[in-house]
Design an enzyme around this catalytic site. Structure first.
Site, PDB file in Angstrom:
ATOM      1  N   HIS A  37      35.107 -20.675  61.587  1.00  0.00           N
ATOM      2  CA  HIS A  37      34.645 -22.074  61.574  1.00  0.00           C
ATOM      3  C   HIS A  37      35.799 -23.012  61.234  1.00  0.00           C
ATOM      4  O   HIS A  37      35.927 -24.090  61.813  1.00  0.00           O
ATOM      5  CB  HIS A  37      33.542 -22.264  60.524  1.00  0.00           C
ATOM      6  CG  HIS A  37      32.308 -21.460  60.771  1.00  0.00           C
ATOM      7  ND1 HIS A  37      31.950 -20.379  59.998  1.00  0.00           N
ATOM      8  CD2 HIS A  37      31.343 -21.596  61.707  1.00  0.00           C
ATOM      9  CE1 HIS A  37      30.811 -19.882  60.438  1.00  0.00           C
ATOM     10  NE2 HIS A  37      30.421 -20.592  61.484  1.00  0.00           N
ATOM     11  N   SER A 186      29.370 -14.841  60.358  1.00  0.00           N
ATOM     12  CA  SER A 186      28.634 -15.058  59.100  1.00  0.00           C
ATOM     13  C   SER A 186      27.805 -13.831  58.755  1.00  0.00           C
ATOM     14  O   SER A 186      27.491 -13.596  57.590  1.00  0.00           O
ATOM     15  CB  SER A 186      27.713 -16.266  59.242  1.00  0.00           C
ATOM     16  OG  SER A 186      28.473 -17.395  59.607  1.00  0.00           O
ATOM     17  N   ARG A 187      27.444 -13.061  59.773  1.00  0.00           N
ATOM     18  CA  ARG A 187      26.598 -11.891  59.526  1.00  0.00           C
ATOM     19  C   ARG A 187      27.358 -10.709  58.932  1.00  0.00           C
ATOM     20  O   ARG A 187      26.738  -9.749  58.472  1.00  0.00           O
ATOM     21  CB  ARG A 187      25.933 -11.431  60.830  1.00  0.00           C
ATOM     22  CG  ARG A 187      24.921 -12.420  61.353  1.00  0.00           C
ATOM     23  CD  ARG A 187      24.424 -11.988  62.720  1.00  0.00           C
ATOM     24  NE  ARG A 187      23.644 -13.040  63.349  1.00  0.00           N
ATOM     25  CZ  ARG A 187      22.329 -13.202  63.190  1.00  0.00           C
ATOM     26  NH1 ARG A 187      21.653 -12.370  62.450  1.00  0.00           N
ATOM     27  NH2 ARG A 187      21.710 -14.189  63.788  1.00  0.00           N
TER      28      ARG A 187
END
Ligand code: PAF
Length: 281
Positions: A37, A186-187
Site C-alpha cells: 500500500h 493484508s491476509r
C-alpha cells in the site's frame, strides 16, 4: 494528516484543494496496510499535489461473512504508517456513510465478473465496483492507484471507468514482495509459520512459468504448474491460469498480453498472485 469519517467534510476539504488547481491522487484500501500500500502512496505522490487514502472494509465485496469478520482491522497502526508516509488525507468512513440500509444495485461489468476470482467469489466484483464507484464520486480524484496483485480487479475497474466515462486516470503499480518472494497481502497475517513456508509455492511456480515460457507450450506449462501447487502440503489450488491479459480467457502462443494467475487456499487463508509473461504492443 487530516482524518475524515464523514464524506461531506471530506468533500468540503477537497473542494478547497481543487479550487487552488491542485491535483488529487487517490489510494483506496481496506486497511491492514503494508509496504505494498505504501508503494501506491509513494507512486501517487510523484504526480499529485494532495494524496487521499481511504480505509474502508467494504462489506459488499465479501461473499463469506466469516471472511469479513476476520479481515484484519488495524486502524491505529495504519494511521501511523500513513502519517510517516506523509499522506495528506485519510478517509475512514463507517458503513452507513457509504451504504444506505438495504441498498441494492447492479453494475453491468460484463463476463469478467464471473471468471477466475469472480467464479470462486460470486458477487465479489459487484461489491468492489460499487464501492470504488462511490469512493470515486466522493473523492473525485484525478488519478487512482491500484496494485497489480489484484490484476482482475484492476481490469474490471478499468472497464467500469470506461463504460461510465468516469473522469479519472487509473494506474496499476507493481506487486511488492517479501524477500523470499511471497506477495505482500493484508491476509498474510493469518498464515501460520508452516503456512508461510508452503505459501512460497505460489511465487515459486509463477517464476518457474516465467523462466520456462519461451521454451514450452502453454498447456504443458499450465499442467505442470497446477501439479506443482497441488503437490505442496497444506495448499489447496483453486486455479492456475495462463491468460490473455486483456480478457482473462486462456491464452495461446499468439496472444499479445499474457499473464499467469494463481489462487489457492494455504491453511485457512486464500491467497492470490500473478506474473506478467508477455507484453507485445
Ligand atoms: O483492493 C482493495 O483493497 C479493495 O478491493 C478496494 C479496491 C479498496 C475496494 O474495497
Amino acid at each position: 494528516m487530516k482524518i475524515f469519517t464523514i464524506k461531506k467534510n471530506l468533500q468540503q476539504h477537497l473542494q478547497q484543494i481543487k479550487a487552488s488547481d491542485k491535483t488529487i491522487g487517490f489510494v483506496p484500501t481496506m486497511g491492514a496496510l503494508h509496504q505494498g500500500h505504501l508503494s501506491l502512496i509513494e507512486q501517487a505522490q510523484q504526480n499529485n499535489d494532495e494524496i487521499v487514502c481511504s480505509i474502508f472494509v467494504n462489506p459488499s465485496q465479501f461473499n463469506d461473512p466469516k471472511d469479513l469478520e476476520k479481515y484484519p482491522r488495524t486502524i491505529e497502526a495504519d494511521t501511523k504508517l500513513l502519517e510517516q508516509a506523509k499522506c495528506d488525507v485519510l478517509f475512514n468512513p463507517p458503513v452507513n456513510e457509504i451504504y444506505d440500509d438495504n441498498e441494492q444495485w447492479h453494475l453491468n461489468i460484463g463476463e469478467m465478473e464471473s471468471l477466475l476470482e469472480g467464479k470462486s467469489r460470486p458477487g465479489h466484483y459487484q461489491g468492489v465496483t460499487q464501492v470504488v464507484y462511490k469512493l470515486f464520486n466522493i473523492v473525485q480524484p484525478d488519478t487512482a492507484f491500484f496494485g497489480q496483485k489484484d490484476y482482475q480487479q484492476f481490469l474490471i475497474i478499468s472497464k467500469m471507468v470506461e463504460a461510465l466515462k468516469l473522469p479519472v486516470k487509473l494506474v496499476m503499480c507493481p506487486i511488492m514482495r517479501e524477500t523470499d518472494g511471497l506477495a505482500m497481502s493484508s491476509r498474510n497475517v493469518h498464515l501460520s509459520a508452516d503456512d508461510r513456508q508452503h505459501a512460497l509455492v505460489l511465487s515459486r511456480t509463477l517464476n518457474w512459468v516465467k523462466n520456462n515460457f519461451d521454451s514450452a507450450h502453454i498447456p504443458q506449462l499450465k499442467k505442470e504448474a497446477e501439479l506443482n501447487v497441488r503437490n505442496e502440503p497444506g495448499v489447496e489450488l483453486d486455479y492456475f491460469e495462463i491468460a490473455d491479459g486483456n480478457t482473462l480467457h486462456p491464452a495461446d502462443q499468439n496472444t499479445k498480453n499474457i499473464i499467469a494467475l494463481v489462487a489457492a487456499k494455504v491453511g485457512k487463508t486464500r491467497l492470490i498472485d500473478n506474473v506478467l509473461l508477455v507484453h507485445r504492443p
